[in-house]
Design a protein around this motif. Structure first.
Motif, short mmCIF file in Angstrom:
data_model
loop_
_atom_site.label_atom_id
_atom_site.label_comp_id
_atom_site.label_asym_id
_atom_site.label_seq_id
_atom_site.Cartn_x
_atom_site.Cartn_y
_atom_site.Cartn_z
N ARG A 82 9.38 -0.45 0.41
CA ARG A 82 9.68 -1.68 1.11
C ARG A 82 9.64 -1.34 2.81
N HIS A 83 9.32 -2.26 3.26
CA HIS A 83 9.53 -2.30 5.05
C HIS A 83 11.04 -2.70 5.20
N ASN A 84 11.50 -2.21 6.42
CA ASN A 84 12.63 -2.38 6.86
C ASN A 84 12.53 -2.85 8.19
N TYR A 107 8.96 3.34 10.07
CA TYR A 107 8.89 4.00 8.86
C TYR A 107 7.81 3.29 8.17
N GLY A 108 7.27 1.99 8.54
CA GLY A 108 6.35 1.16 7.87
C GLY A 108 6.69 0.65 6.60
N ARG A 109 5.89 1.16 5.67
CA ARG A 109 6.17 0.47 4.22
C ARG A 109 7.24 1.25 3.57
N PHE A 110 7.64 2.40 4.36
CA PHE A 110 8.55 3.32 3.39
C PHE A 110 10.05 3.26 4.18
N GLY A 111 10.18 2.27 4.73
CA GLY A 111 11.67 1.96 5.47
C GLY A 111 12.92 1.91 4.18
N ALA A 112 12.45 1.50 3.03
CA ALA A 112 13.41 1.47 2.15
C ALA A 112 12.81 1.32 0.71
N LEU A 113 13.56 1.48 -0.19
CA LEU A 113 13.24 1.62 -1.69
C LEU A 113 13.89 0.70 -2.68
N ARG A 128 20.24 -4.01 -9.66
CA ARG A 128 19.31 -3.69 -8.83
C ARG A 128 19.76 -3.44 -7.34
N ARG A 129 19.10 -2.56 -6.53
CA ARG A 129 19.69 -2.22 -5.11
C ARG A 129 18.46 -1.94 -4.24
N THR A 130 18.82 -1.89 -2.84
CA THR A 130 17.95 -1.55 -2.06
C THR A 130 18.42 -0.26 -1.06
N VAL A 131 17.90 0.95 -1.14
CA VAL A 131 18.36 2.04 -0.58
C VAL A 131 17.38 2.23 0.49
N LEU A 132 18.19 2.25 1.80
CA LEU A 132 17.31 2.49 2.85
C LEU A 132 17.06 3.93 3.39
N THR A 133 15.95 3.98 4.01
CA THR A 133 15.59 5.62 4.41
C THR A 133 16.39 5.81 5.68
N VAL A 134 17.32 6.90 5.56
CA VAL A 134 18.19 7.25 6.78
C VAL A 134 17.35 8.24 7.85
N PRO A 135 17.68 8.14 9.18
CA PRO A 135 16.81 8.94 10.13
C PRO A 135 17.10 10.30 9.57
N GLU A 136 18.30 10.97 9.22
CA GLU A 136 18.30 12.44 8.91
C GLU A 136 17.44 12.86 7.84
N MET A 137 16.87 11.80 7.11
CA MET A 137 15.74 12.16 6.28
C MET A 137 14.40 11.77 6.14
#
Length: 376
Positions: free
Chosen positions: A211-213, A219-225, A240-249
């Protein structure tokens, strides 16, 4: 109290106009069928029901008797035997099995279901509750898991990822077909760590779960899972949950982009929706996920007690060390209670020492400020 037509009741399972050749065996099978129906009415998972039925059958085989003949000594002897094996059962496993056996005995002794009355009429005996406070394990520790299950250190994590990349290079040098699979495995393990997903959650991910964030457009379409098959409370649908891509990773973003746009299509998966696909164009299963981690772990020379779930432990621990609030971490990993998140946390000595140093520095500043005020 008379029997009523509730799921699991004797009269819904046993046909009154049929006489069994072996009444005892038929009654036992009917009890199991009734318990199965009662659990289905509670919307329990098929595996939960199957495991419980298997336990009762094993217990019956061990005792060589039927439920209306069981007593507390049988239960104590059974679990004493289980704990005397070369590889004894874990404390949590024993407690869970005792609870399951107690649930079965509760059903067949409850007057609303009619099993006790049927046994009295047929065999002149009634079943009893054989599990009680004096012979069952207490839940006294918050964490009952294997102490060997822990978070990886940063050095171990780097060694694991280096080993995964090295498997790709070795396969490429040998010019074998395993290059794509090794490539997938390397990105897969890094993704499990980056998003802290469980095995089933990882296996059930589809392409459209990326998903986009709006707050992280880079991060484009990889901003969240989007995790749609999270661990479900008993009798409830998947969380269900949405996991955000964090800057450190965020180093995972180009890796996932490369996997989705360039590598995955070379597996020939076609329109298959799975994010992680096999060489046979199917969804990567749970067993294969464990095998992948074990292969890379062995290649890295890491301890055998580490397993795929250790990457989830590492994710939670490192988020805490990065300074994220506990509530954020709890939401990222899908825990209902903060205490559950705390059980997964293995904060490093370096992080704790840093906190201690900060606390001491603040204390020195306060004392200096007081002395300055006093001098005035």
């Amino acid at each position: 109290m008379g029997a009523v037509d509730v799921p699991g009741a004797m009269r819904l399972v046993v046909l009154g106009n049929v006489r069994a050749l072996d009444p005892a065996a038929a009654m036992f099978q009917a009890m199991l069928k009734g318990w199965e129906q009662q659990q289905q009415s509670r919307l329990l998972a098929k595996k939960t029901i199957s495991d419980r039925l298997s336990l009762v059958r094993r217990f019956a085989d061990y005792t060589g008797t039927y439920p209306w003949e069981w007593n507390a000594e049988d239960m104590e002897a059974y679990f004493s035997t289980q704990m005397s094996r070369e590889l004894p059962l874990a404390h949590s496993t024993v407690r869970g099995q005792q609870n399951d056996l107690q649930l079965f005995c509760t059903l067949i002794t409850d007057g609303r279901y009619g099993w006790a009355a049927a046994c009295q009429e047929e065999f002149g005996q009634v079943p009893a509750q054989i599990c009680h406070d004096w012979n069952t394990a207490d839940h006294v520790a918050e964490f009952e898991g294997n102490p060997g299950r822990r978070a990886l250190t940063y050095d171990e994590l780097q060694a694991l990822f280096d080993a995964a990349d090295d498997r790709v290079e070795q396969a490429r040098k040998r010019r074998r077909k395993g290059v794509l699979a090794a490539w997938r495995d390397a990105v897969l393990l890094k993704s499990v760590y980056t998003y802290g997903t469980r095995r089933r959650e990882t296996s059930m991910l589809d392409l459209h779960d990326l998903r986009h964030n709006p707050r992280a457009k880079d991060y484009g379409r990889f901003g969240a899972l989007e995790v749609r098959f999270g661990k479900a409370p008993r009798g409830s649908p998947s969380k269900r949950r949405t996991v955000l891509t964090v800057p450190e990773m965020d180093w995972i973003v180009p890796l996932l982009e490369e996997w989705v746009d360039e590598v995955r299509g070379r597996f020939g998966a076609g329109k298959h929706p799975a994010l992680w696909v096999t060489e046979r164009c199917g969804r990567l299963g749970l067993r294969r996920l464990d095998e992948v981690f074990a292969l890379v772990r062995q290649h890295a020379g890491l301890p055998e007690e580490l397993e795929l779930h250790s990457l989830r432990h590492s994710y939670i621990t490192h988020l805490i060390e990065f300074g994220y609030p506990e509530r954020f971490v709890q939401d990222q990993v899908g825990h209902r209670y903060a205490s559950t998140t705390a059980l997964y946390t293995w904060v490093s000595d370096e992080y704790r020492n840093r906190l201690l140093e900060d606390s001491l520095a603040r204390r020195v500043e306060r004392m200096a400020a007081r002395e300055e005020v006093g001098q005035r």
